[in-house]
Design a protein around this motif. Structure first.
Motif, PDB file in Angstrom:
ATOM      1  N   ASP A  29       3.323   3.667   5.826  1.00 19.69           N
ATOM      2  CA  ASP A  29       3.437   4.822   5.050  1.00 19.69           C
ATOM      3  C   ASP A  29       2.388   5.751   4.988  1.00 19.69           C
ATOM      4  OD1 ASP A  29       4.675   6.809   2.901  1.00 19.69           O
ATOM      5  OD2 ASP A  29       3.503   5.592   1.595  1.00 19.69           O
ATOM      6  N   LEU A  30       1.137   4.877   4.903  1.00 20.01           N
ATOM      7  CA  LEU A  30      -0.290   5.498   4.700  1.00 20.01           C
ATOM      8  C   LEU A  30      -0.941   5.958   6.269  1.00 20.01           C
ATOM      9  CD1 LEU A  30      -1.981   3.782   2.045  1.00 20.01           C
ATOM     10  CD2 LEU A  30      -1.184   5.930   1.903  1.00 20.01           C
TER      11      LEU A  30
ATOM     12  N   LEU B 184      -8.495   5.640  -1.432  1.00 17.89           N
ATOM     13  CA  LEU B 184      -8.598   4.968  -2.825  1.00 17.89           C
ATOM     14  C   LEU B 184      -7.333   4.935  -3.583  1.00 17.89           C
ATOM     15  CD1 LEU B 184     -11.118   3.438  -4.105  1.00 17.89           C
ATOM     16  CD2 LEU B 184     -11.372   5.605  -5.263  1.00 17.89           C
ATOM     17  N   THR B 185      -6.724   3.674  -3.919  1.00 16.10           N
ATOM     18  CA  THR B 185      -5.666   3.676  -4.906  1.00 16.10           C
ATOM     19  C   THR B 185      -5.695   2.668  -5.699  1.00 16.10           C
ATOM     20  OG1 THR B 185      -4.708   1.655  -3.686  1.00 16.10           O
ATOM     21  CG2 THR B 185      -4.126   3.927  -2.601  1.00 16.10           C
ATOM     22  N   GLY B 186      -4.924   2.511  -7.017  1.00 14.94           N
ATOM     23  CA  GLY B 186      -4.889   1.673  -8.097  1.00 14.94           C
ATOM     24  C   GLY B 186      -5.463   2.399  -9.102  1.00 14.94           C
TER      25      GLY B 186
ATOM     26  N   PRO C 221      -0.547   9.339  -2.680  1.00 19.12           N
ATOM     27  CA  PRO C 221       0.841   8.722  -3.618  1.00 19.12           C
ATOM     28  C   PRO C 221       1.207   7.296  -3.133  1.00 19.12           C
ATOM     29  CG  PRO C 221       1.335  10.490  -1.968  1.00 19.12           C
ATOM     30  CD  PRO C 221      -0.226  10.592  -1.838  1.00 19.12           C
ATOM     31  N   VAL C 222       1.303   6.556  -4.061  1.00 19.16           N
ATOM     32  CA  VAL C 222       1.756   5.311  -3.680  1.00 19.16           C
ATOM     33  C   VAL C 222       3.059   4.998  -4.155  1.00 19.16           C
ATOM     34  CG1 VAL C 222      -0.562   4.430  -3.456  1.00 19.16           C
ATOM     35  CG2 VAL C 222       0.482   4.202  -5.597  1.00 19.16           C
TER      36      VAL C 222
ATOM     37  N   THR D 104       0.990  13.403   9.742  1.00 14.28           N
ATOM     38  CA  THR D 104      -0.054  13.180   9.135  1.00 14.28           C
ATOM     39  C   THR D 104      -0.005  12.827   7.556  1.00 14.28           C
ATOM     40  OG1 THR D 104      -0.881  15.242  10.351  1.00 14.28           O
ATOM     41  CG2 THR D 104      -1.993  14.760   8.058  1.00 14.28           C
ATOM     42  N   PRO D 105      -0.514  11.698   7.231  1.00 12.08           N
ATOM     43  CA  PRO D 105      -0.588  11.183   6.129  1.00 12.08           C
ATOM     44  C   PRO D 105      -0.617  12.270   4.986  1.00 12.08           C
ATOM     45  CG  PRO D 105      -2.309   9.964   6.900  1.00 12.08           C
ATOM     46  CD  PRO D 105      -1.670  11.088   8.145  1.00 12.08           C
ATOM     47  N   ASN D 106       0.066  12.019   3.711  1.00 14.99           N
ATOM     48  CA  ASN D 106      -0.292  12.725   2.514  1.00 14.99           C
ATOM     49  C   ASN D 106      -1.332  12.559   1.849  1.00 14.99           C
ATOM     50  OD1 ASN D 106       0.144  14.899   0.729  1.00 14.99           O
ATOM     51  ND2 ASN D 106       1.733  14.025  -0.410  1.00 14.99           N
ATOM     52  N   LEU D 107      -2.666  13.015   2.155  1.00 17.80           N
ATOM     53  CA  LEU D 107      -4.050  12.424   1.434  1.00 17.80           C
ATOM     54  C   LEU D 107      -4.327  13.713   0.883  1.00 17.80           C
ATOM     55  CD1 LEU D 107      -5.702  10.401   4.139  1.00 17.80           C
ATOM     56  CD2 LEU D 107      -3.867   9.536   2.389  1.00 17.80           C
ATOM     57  N   THR D 108      -5.114  13.453  -0.359  1.00 20.57           N
ATOM     58  CA  THR D 108      -6.032  14.233  -1.071  1.00 20.57           C
ATOM     59  C   THR D 108      -7.475  13.994  -1.176  1.00 20.57           C
ATOM     60  OG1 THR D 108      -4.054  14.898  -2.359  1.00 20.57           O
ATOM     61  CG2 THR D 108      -6.105  15.824  -3.325  1.00 20.57           C
TER      62      THR D 108
END
Length: 527
Positions: free
Chosen positions: A292-293, A437-439, A463-464, A492-496
């Motif tokens: 997904d990422l 970064l997640t969590g 988004p996770v 393209t992954p949805n990254l911020t």
């Protein structure tokens, strides 16, 4: 024009979830059901049953999963803003390590599902399993076999990517072979939970995929096939026939991007799926989240939660002493490294409370101490740590390298955050392009900036929610459409972007990292 939709499923410990995406990756629908809430008749708590006579034995009834899939698909079939007939391909994921034991009758019934569309899956597949329950990842009743694998195969992590773990599938198979021989002998095929779910949709036993297969302590990472040495040890035998029989029960593993063919006509008749709907190999949940990422070499994922986890990719295989290596779910020529650190958010919370700070005032306290903490370093382990192997305790050194008993509150709070960031950095590859970064702790702006400065790279968040199921839908779309570009270039992954490194801080932490490693090494030598 025919609408093309892609279904991703996630069979986790507590629930079954579905995500439907269209061909532009727009989210069309999500649906989920909680096992214990929807099906109290199975007697699970949080999706599992703990054996009261043997608390280390944890399992889930297979019939619960069959009933759940039926109910989920029924609910999906009722919606008016999409049709299951428009689903072009299905893939998915499941909790890792659990094993499902089919008998010969089950194989025959599975292949004859098309004639049983008037029956539920639970009814149609009654008496199809030599073991009606599935030991899952929470089970720790295999200590005997973990010790045996560690003792007999010292380089197990160099063969399979991991040292022996209680939850890994090979340990469960060894236990069943020794203590439930009738079950083992009546088993014709063994599935992981992910390949079990795929088998239902294909109407025949689906192969185990290479990525999820790495969580078994049985797969040779180099040959991409079952290790004869590990199979032999699981059976405690060098008998060629026995080993060959286990190899047949497991079947030949396949790449995670394998197209398994079209959907069983059972689902066409019962739920109006298209007879042309394709089924793509299912895989493990952590691996599907990676899909997904869309991470590739140069990316590092840091999940900051109760435990802190680092995940990164490499084109070469190098075993970890206390971590896991998997074959990449979207590129069989790459490897995924996963290192889990036991002391994460609970340790951060303990030190915050010790310093009488709220998370709002932590930021103020950090402003009173310089980046690098004047060379003061602390290491904090509420529990014995896995990587590095250090006993529980708080260890502190002043700027001269002398062990000390205490720091000031402002020094202590910076110390715990900096040491955890340096800890994460010390076990990741040198060449990094970006950090994802997640969590829970990823929401803290001070930690975000500190990660960026310690790693010297831009920091992103993603988004996770429903990530594992979305990874299944995205893989289904990719394999179905068969583009001329690799998966990593297909979307393209949805990254911020959430933090950029400050060069002055990067240089301070680069110098501090070598000192941190020396301090850590001194603890290893005294273990």
């Amino acid at each position: 024009m025919h609408r093309r939709l892609f279904l991703g499923l996630d069979l986790s410990t507590q629930q079954l979830k579905a995500v439907i995406l269209d061909d532009s990756l727009t989210l069309i629908h999500t649906e989920s059901l909680n096992f214990s809430k929807e099906f109290p008749r199975f007697g699970t708590i949080d999706g599992v049953i703990r054996d009261p006579s043997s608390p280390s034995r944890v399992f889930t009834p297979i019939s619960l999963w069959l009933s759940s899939l039926d109910l989920l698909l029924h609910r999906l079939s009722l919606h008016s803003h999409f049709s299951l007939n428009d689903i072009s391909a299905i893939s998915g994921t499941a909790q890792q390590h659990g094993t499902v034991y089919w008998n010969m009758k089950g194989e025959i019934k599975l292949e004859g599902l098309s004639e049983l569309s008037g029956k539920s899956l639970e009814e149609a597949l009654q008496n199809s399993f030599s073991k009606e329950e599935c030991p899952i990842w929470m089970d720790s009743s295999t200590t005997e076999f973990v010790d045996k694998f560690d003792r007999e195969i010292p380089n197990l992590n160099g063969i399979t990517g991991s040292r022996a773990y209680h939850r890994f599938s090979g340990m469960q198979i060894a236990k069943i072979f020794k203590y439930e021989r009738e079950v083992y002998d009546s088993t014709s095929r063994i599935s992981l939970i992910s390949s079990f779910l795929a088998s239902l949709f294909t109407g025949r036993i689906a192969p185990i995929d290479l990525s999820d297969g790495c969580g078994m302590n049985l797969l040779d990472m180099q040959s991409l096939d079952w290790s004869p040495l590990c199979l032999s040890l699981a059976l405690d035998s060098q008998d060629d026939q026995l080993i060959s029989d286990l190899r047949s029960k497991l079947g030949s593993p396949v790449p995670t991007s394998t197209n398994l063919g079209v959907i069983s006509s059972y689902f066409v008749s019962r739920y109006n799926f298209s007879p042309n709907c394709q089924i793509i190999s299912f895989t493990g949940d952590n691996l599907s989240s990676m899909a997904d990422l869309n991470i590739s070499c140069g990316d590092v994922i840091l999940s900051l939660g109760t435990s802190d986890t680092a995940i990164y990719c490499s084109s070469s295989f190098s075993p970890l002493e206390r971590g896991h290596v998997f074959i990449h779910p979207t590129n069989t020529h790459q490897f995924v490294y996963l290192i889990c650190y036991k002391n994460g958010s609970l340790t951060r919370e303990r030190i915050r409370q010790k310093c009488n700070l709220s998370w709002d005032t932590v930021s103020d306290a950090l402003k009173t101490t310089p980046v690098g903490n004047n060379g003061n370093i602390g290491m904090y382990f509420d529990m014995d740590e896995i990587e590095p192997r250090v006993k529980a305790g708080d260890y502190k050194w002043n700027e001269k390298g002398e062990r000390v008993e205490s720091f000031s509150s402002s020094c202590e709070i910076r110390s715990v955050l900096e040491s955890q960031c340096l800890h994460l950095r010390s076990n990741c590859p040198r060449e990094i392009n970006r950090v994802i970064l997640t969590g829970g702790a990823s929401h803290n702006t001070d930690i975000r900036q500190m990660i960026g400065d310690v790693f010297g790279r831009d920091v992103y968040t993603a988004p996770v929610a429903d990530s594992a199921a979305q990874g299944g839908a995205k893989r289904a779309r990719y394999v179905h459409n068969m583009p001329d570009v690799p998966y990593s270039a297909y979307f393209t992954p949805n990254l911020t972007l959430i933090a950029r490194p400050i060069q002055e801080n990067v240089e301070i932490y680069a110098n501090l990292l070598s000192i941190y490693k020396e301090r850590e090494a001194s603890l290893l030598h005294s273990y």
